[in-house]
Design a protein around this motif. Structure first.
Motif: not given
Length: 811
Positions: A73-80
């Motif tokens: 269930a792990k995940g993330t999104t990249t920043s600017d």
């Protein structure tokens, strides 16, 4: 107190519930181009981390790319800047899946080593098939990121209205503490006063924002207390009319405070902030998934502060739990709550003498050390979102808020006809007021994105109903408590005892509102778009005043309804430029009666707006300009018929006109540098009036405001990587306070107080690593002196030069 605890407790109980539902993820594979290296940022020997930076084929940073760990269930999104980090991964091999609209979905296998952080940098390829529909460069400009304040996801570039968004990165870099700090990054929306030192009064485009104009997660929020900034993910500012979406709101715009949401990725932060005048503030933020279908978040803080003002202090406790439950592939439930307890010294500032601000030291306190304003605020919100299919979605929200305040202390300077004399002598009186307000809201929105022939629609259909129950207890004021001299505190012996004031009157003010609305963004072609909508609103306003000594009561009830239309036209000669014009209508409910004793109808306010929005240099820079006119042509003022002097008898005889221009510039991060800036000019005047001088300015509104912030982050590997620097400049133009001169009163003593313009410069420095961050900032570098003024009786100096530092630890 127990009532507020009962509002929060059910959510805490849900945090520890478990779910046995499993979740499967199947994502297609493709080739990946990447590079590895390992360092030792992660000192947990049972787990490891992965971090890196993702760029597009042309070398630009790829922001908002979704990165998930396959089978978890792990995940993330990249920043600017395209950077990302996945922490606390089990040792061994993992498959990372990277996806974004317009880019090829890619997979990469990475080996996580115990206590180590593996560096994985990637280059993603564009997908030609998807680019036929949408051109994506791997990151979105400020004009391309949809905002939630409009109830339906519309890109600002497609919206015939001005929007500003201040995100978490800016809030962290600037170490913002109050909403006034946030608004240093906007133009046309500003602090107009700081009454009693316990609230910040906000205005925009010449009109005051009351509680009906302040929202938290789309639900009205009582702004009689300073909101907690540490819990916010971003602040959204929708300028101009929002009546079609929210009903009875002031004409200048609205604020929407968006709190941090639950995340399935496990992590958190603890932090400690210390600052000038004995300020300290520990805080925490914990989030993660307790199953593959349930995620939670809990953040909170304690604040203890002294002040540059003698004897002034404050204390607050805040907690913000939230829970996200995926009820199925198409349905999710979001539960949110918060609780705030704020207690601080009652401080109405230095007062005015003959409508001028006296030369009194900034730190001199004219109240009593025991005077206070104590506020408790608790809210709960439940939002159920269900995707009916790929086209239609329904969202239902229910919320409740309770607000109580107990104010006890010195009357405002010059209040109750006790004016500060020329020699500085002032007879102080006492006041006490209690407020208990309960608010409920329910709303349902149906949104759909579909086509009819070659015409595309983004349709919103909704209904809402809300209810206020506000009870205000007024106490018998003590006209004479003691006498002080504002220039020489040692001239008189001051009292410090606490008299008992008797409750004398209860005012019950129920408000019932309901509305239905429809709005459609119609894409006639790639270049021409129309935004059209209509709302019908109904409002019942009541007031029952009971004299507590004899239980005598009088009740007044009024009923109002109104249609508020909206129409905007957008022309986009190319994908990165939009020109727009718009018209919107809003209404303001009036109090009082006309000469025949009938309730006054609402005042209608017409707003016209035009502007241009541009994305320049491949989306690196967004530059927008707006001009507007807002006119209230039937302003309620005291009736002059037959020599009437009763201020409750009114006529719609006035007109107020606000005109202005706004310019906004915001960049993305490139080579570690980003900036934002803005300028606004506003002129709000009485253009017709039977009471005030025609052509005179309305109070509190600056003609000019400007802001500029620049940030730099050292990105190159090696010494200095992670160092952040920032400068923020803010300009507040000349404005008026005091009391507007009345043409209907012979030899009227009322006068305006001109407030000179001032500039403020803040600086920040930080060292940010994956596990920890050290940040420091200095506000008001040049120690500028100015004031926030309400009428002539709450003249509060702005803070002098202050420093603060924050140490945070992440996991």
């Amino acid at each position: 107190m127990n009532q507020r605890i009962h509002l929060i407790a059910p959510l805490f109980a849900l945090f520890f519930a478990s779910s046995g539902v499993t979740f499967a993820s199947n994502i297609a594979s493709s080739s990946t181009c990447g590079s590895f290296f390992v360092d030792n940022d992660d000192d947990d020997q049972q787990h490891g981390s992965v971090k890196g930076r993702i760029i597009t084929q042309d070398g630009q940073p790829a922001a908002f790319v979704t990165i998930s760990v396959k089978g978890t269930a792990k995940g993330t999104t990249t920043s600017d800047d395209g950077s990302y980090q996945l922490r606390h991964l089990t040792i061994g091999e993992h498959t990372l899946v990277m996806s974004f609209v317009g880019l090829q979905t890619q997979k990469q296998t990475v080996t996580v080593q115990p206590g180590q952080t593996t560096q994985l940098d990637l280059t993603l390829q564009e997908t030609a098939q998807q680019l036929g529909e949408v051109q994506v460069r791997g990151y979105k400009s400020a004009n391309q990121v949809p905002v939630s304040v409009g109830k339906v996801a519309i890109k600002p570039l497609d919206l015939p209205q001005s929007v500003a968004v201040i995100d978490r990165d800016v809030l962290d870099r600037q170490q913002t503490l109050r909403l006034s700090d946030v608004l240093m990054n906007t133009n046309g929306v500003y602090v107009m006063g700081a009454t009693g030192g316990y609230q910040e009064e906000i205005a925009g485009r010449g009109f005051a924002f009351n509680s009906s104009n302040t929202f938290k997660n789309g639900v009205r929020y009582n702004n009689g207390v300073m909101p907690e900034i540490s819990s916010l993910e971003r602040v959204e500012v929708l300028k101009g009319s929002a009546a079609i979406l929210f009903g009875n709101v002031a004409a200048g715009g609205i604020l929407n405070l968006v709190t941090k949401k639950p995340r399935f990725e496990s992590g958190g932060q603890v932090a400690m902030r210390v600052g000038s005048f004995g300020f300290y503030k520990p805080s925490f933020d914990v989030y993660g998934g307790i199953s593959q279908n349930v995620a939670l978040r809990l953040n909170g803080t304690y604040e203890n502060s002294r002040s540059f003002r003698d004897e002034v202090k404050g204390e607050r406790i805040y907690v913000n739990p939230s829970l996200l439950v995926k009820l199925g592939n198409r349905t999710e439930l979001l539960l949110e709550a918060d609780y705030l307890k704020d207690s601080r010294t009652l401080d109405f500032g230095i007062g005015a003498i003959n409508y001028t601000i006296p030369n009194i030291p900034r730190d001199r306190f004219l109240g009593t050390s025991w005077g206070y304003n104590r506020i408790e605020q608790a809210s709960t919100t439940a939002t159920l979102t269900h995707r009916l299919n790929d086209v239609w979605q329904v969202r239902a929200t229910g919320g409740m808020q309770n607000f109580t305040s107990d104010l006890f202390g010195i009357l405002r300077p010059n209040g109750n006809n006790q004016f500060i004399k020329t020699n500085g002598d002032w007879v102080r009186g006492l006041q006490r007021t209690g407020i208990n307000e309960t608010y409920w809201i329910g709303q349902v929105d149906l949104t759909g994105i579909f086509s009819t022939g070659g015409i595309k629609h983004t349709l919103l259909i909704g209904a809402d109903a809300d209810q206020y129950r506000t009870n205000t207890t007024a106490y018998t004021n003590l006209a004479v408590y003691d006498t002080i001299n504002v220039f020489n505190p040692a001239k008189f012996r001051l009292r410090n005892d606490i008299p008992t004031l008797t409750a004398r009157q209860l005012t019950q003010a129920p408000i019932n509102r309901a509305g239905v609305y429809v709005q459609d963004l119609i894409a006639l072609s790639e270049k021409w778009k129309v935004l059209a909508g209509l709302r019908w609103s109904y409002q019942q306003t009541g007031s029952t005043v009971t004299t507590l000594a004899d239980s005598k009561a009088s009740t007044v009830t009024t009923f109002d309804d109104a249609f508020t239309p909206r129409l905007g036209l957008v022309y986009q000669p190319r994908q990165t430029t939009a020109l727009f014009v718009s018209y919107a209508n809003s209404f303001a409910v009036n109090t009082g009666v006309d000469v025949a004793g009938n309730a006054l109808p609402p005042s209608f306010i017409n707003q016209y707006e035009a502007g241009i929005k541009n994305d320049l240099f491949n989306g690196f820079l967004s530059a927008n300009a707006t001009v507007y006119q807002i006119k209230n042509s039937n302003l309620a003022q005291t009736s002059l018929q037959n020599g009437n002097t009763n201020t409750n008898i009114k006529e719609l005889a006035g007109e107020v006109t606000s005109r202005g221009v706004e310019v906004d510039v915001k960049s993305k991060t490139m080579r570690g540098i980003s900036f934002l800036a803005g300028y606004s000019y506003n002129e709000t005047r009485y253009t017709q009036s039977n009471t005030y001088i025609v052509g005179s300015l309305l109070r509190y509104n600056p003609n000019h405001t400007a802001n500029a912030s620049v940030f730099y982050t050292v990105q190159r590997s090696g010494f200095g990587q992670g160092v952040q620097l920032g400068l923020t400049a803010f300009y507040m133009g000349e404005r008026m306070a005091g009391r507007s001169t009345r043409t209907t009163v012979a030899n009227d003593a009322f006068r305006l107080i001109p407030l000179p313009a001032y500039s403020q410069l803040n600086a920040s420095v930080g060292y940010v690593r994956p596990r920890y961050a050290i940040r420091a900032n200095m506000t008001n570098l040049f120690d500028v002196l100015s004031y926030n003024v309400h009428d002539d009786n709450s003249i509060n100096p702005i803070a002098p030069r202050q420093v603060s530092a924050t140490l945070s630890w992440n996991w």
